[in-house]
Design an enzyme around this catalytic site. Structure first.
Site, PDB file in Angstrom:
ATOM      1  N   ASN A 185       0.842  -1.194   0.000  1.00 44.47           N
ATOM      2  CA  ASN A 185       0.000   0.000   0.000  1.00 44.47           C
ATOM      3  C   ASN A 185       0.879   1.247   0.000  1.00 44.47           C
ATOM      4  OD1 ASN A 185      -2.702   1.165   0.374  1.00 44.47           O
ATOM      5  ND2 ASN A 185      -2.022   1.740   2.410  1.00 44.47           N
ATOM      6  N   HIS A 221      -5.243   9.758  -1.204  1.00 49.52           N
ATOM      7  CA  HIS A 221      -5.364  11.023  -0.475  1.00 49.52           C
ATOM      8  C   HIS A 221      -5.189  12.162  -1.487  1.00 49.52           C
ATOM      9  CE1 HIS A 221      -5.514   8.982   3.337  1.00 49.52           C
ATOM     10  NE2 HIS A 221      -4.359   8.378   3.110  1.00 49.52           N
ATOM     11  N   GLU A 250      -7.633   4.294   0.989  1.00 49.85           N
ATOM     12  CA  GLU A 250      -7.707   5.372   1.984  1.00 49.85           C
ATOM     13  C   GLU A 250      -8.225   6.668   1.350  1.00 49.85           C
ATOM     14  OE1 GLU A 250      -4.036   5.831   4.176  1.00 49.85           O
ATOM     15  OE2 GLU A 250      -3.565   3.687   4.028  1.00 49.85           O
ATOM     16  N   ASP A 252      -9.709  10.042   0.458  1.00 46.73           N
ATOM     17  CA  ASP A 252     -10.334  11.295   0.897  1.00 46.73           C
ATOM     18  C   ASP A 252      -9.871  12.389  -0.068  1.00 46.73           C
ATOM     19  OD1 ASP A 252      -7.706  11.851   1.864  1.00 46.73           O
ATOM     20  OD2 ASP A 252      -8.259  11.340   3.907  1.00 46.73           O
TER      21      ASP A 252
END
Length: 537
Positions: A185, A221, A250, A252
């Site tokens: 990741n 991100h 993840e 956002d």
């Protein structure tokens, strides 16, 4: 591993939760959860349970949370997340085993041999705790190993162990849970750039060495002021072509504060673009949002003057970003609520020990959004298992268990996410394996040290004149030697005799074709013996 999804009780309507529409596509939609609001806020718990089919522990599974002192493990926070997911029929993605942050100081100062032992022990304990829990399906094994230019990050892991810590960690994780999907990741790897290319080359190299990297995670991100990585779908697909699963882990999308309607619109477009990219890549398992409410987001504390990065605001109200995610999963803003007709009864053919072909009469769709494809399920009591998806009225199922009866049915799906009723059940039984020819096995010691070694590859070759559909290799460990891990095979040990059977994906071998697996062994210091007596059947 075959992932189980909660089947919607009725067809997916336009107002259905995110997880219902995602399941209709064979995807998950996830959120990172924090233990404090999960324990203390009803709205947080309700949304987390209702909208998402997968959860990631934001911090509770990291090294500092699970082993703050050497050999002293605590799982209260991790168990809270896993128990919540179990109660709500959700998958858990474990995050994260090896990372240069949130790792206790006692780890960072270890010698090379002690650090390698600490990795083995930590992963064995943490992954092993949940190995028999069907909710915990995957792990971020190694996190953020590259700098932004594509070079190796000069972390304490790298400075002490070099690049070897990555392979060590994956092999330890496979030994601790042979069925979990193991991921690497990183951030800023969503588009094609120097960093993502370094990741691509690493994953390709590790898989060629037999290191069990199953999955690549793109953190996601993003920020509206920096533009959107327009080649994200192309990047996902090139990794998928290596044979790995991909996922957004993840997501956002932050903005410069204050928030306004124009920024909301851009943010919503970015969220929609990410979901659409995942929808378009078969090997993309799903998207996890890093949190879901702006009330609990890491962004404002990390990026000065920025925030509002999630799909709910601080008061748990849905933002335009929520609608964008919903509509992308549901197939747009269609008002189609009419499900397709049920498919015909599946007919099985070409049944082997681990595969079968199913064919059925096609469905029709009159709701306006068009027929999008089919989901194939195995009937298994209260929670049925999705075996695969197809865009046509046939599918080749692989990875099946030999000598096993399967009862299967098919559901059609349309562009709006509506699911048809079930087809009639069809039953078939896989053949016994292995069959079809003879085989040989040859083991090569790749590397060894004072008290251990790695055998890789063990090359399995079909020496017969016809294809085989499975193989079993046995060999003997010297006295005092103990198997520490294995990859690309299902391994059992009785005394000093090791039996390795093919995995679901490497049992079929044409005449003269080969495959390989590997394993790691610990041994008494100073003992230089290695395994012997490889036989194959």
């Amino acid at each position: 591993m075959l992932a189980a999804f909660l089947l919607p009780a009725t067809s997916a309507e336009a107002s259905a939760p995110l997880r219902t529409h995602a399941a209709a596509r064979g995807k998950f939609i996830g959120a990172a959860l924090a233990t404090s609001p999960l324990a203390n806020e009803t709205s947080y718990r309700t949304i987390a349970a209702t909208e998402f089919s997968q959860v990631t522990a934001e911090n509770a599974m990291k090294w500092e949370s699970t082993e703050p002192n050497q050999g002293q493990f605590t799982f209260s926070g991790a168990d809270t997340i896993v128990n919540f997911a179990t109660q709500n029929n959700q998958q858990v993605h474990g995050h994260t085993l090896i990372w240069h942050q949130q790792t206790p100081g006692w780890v960072q100062g270890l010698s090379a041999s002690a650090m390698r032992t600490a990795i083995q022990n930590h992963i064995s304990q943490v992954v092993g705790r949940y190995a028999d829990n069907p909710a915990v399906t995957s792990w971020d094994v190694v996190n953020e190993v590259f700098d932004d230019n594509g070079g190796w990050r000069t972390s304490f892991w790298y400075n002490t162990l070099g690049q070897s810590f990555v392979a060590d960690a994956f092999r330890a994780a496979r030994a601790a849970d042979p069925d979990a999907r193991l991921c690497i990741n990183d951030y800023n790897v969503e588009g094609i750039n120097a960093k993502s290319t370094a990741m691509y080359n690493l994953v390709s190299s590790l898989r060629q060495q037999g290191v069990p990297v199953d999955c690549v995670g793109f953190q996601g991100h993003l920020a509206i002021q920096y533009g959107f990585p327009s080649d994200i779908q192309q990047n996902m697909q090139r990794f998928a072509d290596l044979g790995v699963q991909v996922r957004v882990t993840e997501l956002d999308i932050r903005m410069q504060m204050p928030r306004d309607s124009s920024k909301d619109t851009t943010q919503a477009t970015y969220y929609r673009n990410v979901i659409n990219a995942c929808n378009a890549v078969t090997a993309c398992a799903g998207v996890t949002i890093w949190g879901f409410t702006d009330k609990y987001s890491w962004v404002p504390d990390t990026f000065s003057g920025q925030g509002a990065a999630l799909i709910y605001d601080e008061n748990y109200q849905q933002k335009p970003a929520y609608t964008a995610v919903h509509d992308a999963l549901a197939g747009g803003t269609s008002t189609d609520t009419t499900p397709p007709t049920a498919p015909g009864t599946p007919t099985s053919s070409n049944v082997t020990s681990n595969s079968a072909t199913l064919t059925w009469t096609a469905s029709t769709d009159s709701g306006g959004s068009g027929l999008a494809g089919y989901n194939v399920y195995r009937e298994q009591g209260t929670t049925d298992t999705q075996l695969g998806q197809s865009t046509t009225n046939s599918i080749n199922l692989t990875g099946l268990t030999p000598n096993t009866q399967y009862q299967v049915y098919v559901r059609a799906r349309d562009g709006a996410g509506n699911l048809s009723s079930n087809s009639a059940l069809a039953t078939f039984t896989t053949q016994s394996g292995p069959s079809g020819g003879g085989c040989t096995a040859t083991g090569t010691v790749q590397t060894q040290w004072n008290n251990g070694y790695v055998v890789q590859p063990v090359t399995v070759t079909n020496t017969g004149s016809s294809a085989i559909t499975g193989w079993t290799v046995t060999f003997t460990l010297p006295a005092g030697h103990t198997l520490a891990g294995s990859w690309n095979a299902s391994v059992t040990v009785s005394g000093q005799t090791v039996t390795a059977k093919n995995a679901a994906y490497n049992g079929n071998l044409a005449a003269n074709a080969s495959t390989s697996f590997g394993f790691q062994v610990t041994r008494p210091s100073g003992n230089t013996q290695t395994p012997s007596g490889y036989t194959c059947a």
